[in-house]
Scaffold this active site. Structure first.
Site, PDB file in Angstrom:
ATOM      1  N   TYR A 251       0.859  -1.149  -0.191  1.00 38.91           N
ATOM      2  CA  TYR A 251       0.031  -0.160  -0.096  1.00 38.91           C
ATOM      3  C   TYR A 251       0.687   1.237   0.045  1.00 38.91           C
ATOM      4  O   TYR A 251       2.070   1.349   0.207  1.00 38.91           O
ATOM      5  CB  TYR A 251      -0.773  -0.032   1.280  1.00 38.91           C
ATOM      6  N   HIS A 301       6.041  -0.686   0.699  1.00 42.55           N
ATOM      7  CA  HIS A 301       5.741   0.315  -0.026  1.00 42.55           C
ATOM      8  C   HIS A 301       6.518   0.210  -1.216  1.00 42.55           C
ATOM      9  O   HIS A 301       7.899  -0.324  -1.217  1.00 42.55           O
ATOM     10  CB  HIS A 301       5.993   1.943   0.337  1.00 42.55           C
TER      11      HIS A 301
END
Ligand SMILES: *[C@@H]1O[C@H](CO)[C@@H](O)[C@H](O)[C@H]1NC(C)=O
Ligand SMILES: *[C@@H]1O[C@H](CO)[C@@H](O)[C@H](O)[C@H]1NC(C)=O
Ligand SMILES: *[C@@H]1O[C@H](CO)[C@@H](O)[C@H](O)[C@H]1NC(C)=O
Ligand SMILES: *[C@@H]1O[C@H](CO)[C@@H](O)[C@H](O)[C@H]1NC(C)=O
Length: 341
Positions: A251, A301
């Site tokens: 995410y 990430h």
């Protein structure tokens, strides 16, 4: 008698002249406005540059969707099954509470309105998005950061003691339970929820403080003005991940999420404190110990992708990047994103 006549003529002339003026002033102004509108058509906002101006930028218009609302309201809190599944998967909550019940509790406590759906040719909202990079040290950006209408900071970001470089104002502070800090009364807490428990935490942290732990110990109470609390919409969260990052990484980082929030609620966006410092080191501006490059390989990430997208936004004049003493490269990733599963 003669004098009186002259006076009358004078008065009459004056009256006619002003009538004439009154009659023609408006059409004149109207014509001028009309000509100006034809020559200089009004943009989607009142600033010199507008984020939302799509022009013929295919790359941007394929990604930017202004109708996805960034902040949660009762109405848009209802998630599609797809979105709910994706969102619950982020931090894999084992026994989530009932999401609709929690949302209902939440909106009994915080306002249910979207304050920023007011884009138009008369609005010029300028924003500073302030990441936590060490490249702010010695930058002297404080006054510049503070000069924007909105100043968005994130996670632990302190200002006291760093005013010259980071400024003093904070209109929005983006955080999640594990990164929460106390705020003053003028600042909007913007919660990024990763799970239903985070919404419960917000209710608890603003009231009786019963939740003291998520997957980590968390602040049980948080000081914040309830009237100003905002919640990042899971639907928008997913849109950022899919539309902007093409689903890369587990995410997006808080830095990237904050940048995307700004892109959707502001007309001009200035970005500070993103990326490494001038020596390529990754650390926070308030830390003295400098961590090595490995720091940015966080696993959850895709820093590369975020950085590329940020640079492309800059290339296309959608954002302005301020890199402090570092004047080459630039990473879109906020390093302050650890501590997530
Ligand atoms: C933009 O978002 C809206 C609301 O979520 C959606 O209905 C629409 O299909 C999206 N538009 C594009 C071009 O993806
Ligand atoms: C903070 O603001 C709210 C309203 O926005 C007000 O009711 C409250 O008294 C303020 N608190 C402090 C400590 O100033
Ligand atoms: C705290 O507030 C929650 C929600 O209002 C309530 O369910 C809970 O019983 C309260 N806990 C205590 C210890 O007061
Ligand atoms: C980012 O850009 C660099 C340089 O153009 C490229 O090599 C790299 O593959 C890109 N990364 C991603 C994730 O798109």
């Amino acid at each position: 008698m003669f004098l009186k006549h002259r006076t009358l003529v004078l008065v009459f002339t004056a009256v006619s002249f002003s009538t004439l003026l009154l009659t023609f002033r408006d059409p004149g102004a109207y014509l001028l406005r009309y000509a100006a509108a034809r020559l200089f058509p009004r943009g989607p906002c009142g600033c010199r540059r507008c984020v939302a101006a799509l022009r013929d930028d295919a790359w941007f218009s394929q990604r930017f969707n202004q109708s996805v609302q960034p902040l949660m309201t009762r109405e848009n809190s209802v998630l599609t099954e797809d979105t709910f599944t994706w969102w619950q998967w982020l931090q894999a909550e084992r026994h989530p509470a009932s999401y609709p019940l929690v949302v209902d509790q939440l909106f009994q406590l915080i306002p249910d309105q979207d304050r920023y759906q007011d884009a138009g040719p008369d609005r010029c909202r300028t924003c500073s998005v302030v990441g936590n990079s060490g490249n702010l040290k010695g930058s002297g950006y404080g006054a510049l950061i503070d000069s924007r209408d909105l100043v968005i900071r994130m996670n632990k970001a302190p200002t006291r003691g760093f005013q010259d470089d980071v400024g003093t104002r904070t209109t929005h502070h983006v955080m999640y339970p594990e990164s929460a800090v106390d705020l003053d009364n003028d600042t909007s807490l913007v919660l990024v929820p990763f799970k239903t428990l985070d919404l419960q935490w917000l209710v608890s942290a603003l009231t009786n403080g019963t939740i003291q732990r998520t997957y980590l110990p968390v602040k049980s109470k948080v000081q914040a003005n309830r009237e100003k609390v905002l919640v990042y919409s899971p639907t928008f969260f997913k849109y950022v991940h899919e539309s902007w990052l093409e689903g890369r990484g587990r995410y997006p980082s808080t830095g990237f999420l904050s940048l995307m929030l700004a892109l959707h609620i502001c007309d001009e966006v200035s970005v500070f404190g993103f990326g490494s410092d001038q020596y390529g080191n990754w650390h926070h501006y308030w830390e003295t110990n400098v961590l090595s490059g490995a720091f940015r390989l966080t696993g959850v990430h895709d820093g590369d992708m975020e950085s590329n997208v940020t640079l492309l936004l800059e290339d296309r004049d959608k954002i302005q990047m301020f890199r402090g003493q570092r004047d080459t490269g630039g990473q879109g990733q906020d390093p302050d994103v650890q501590g997530t599963t």
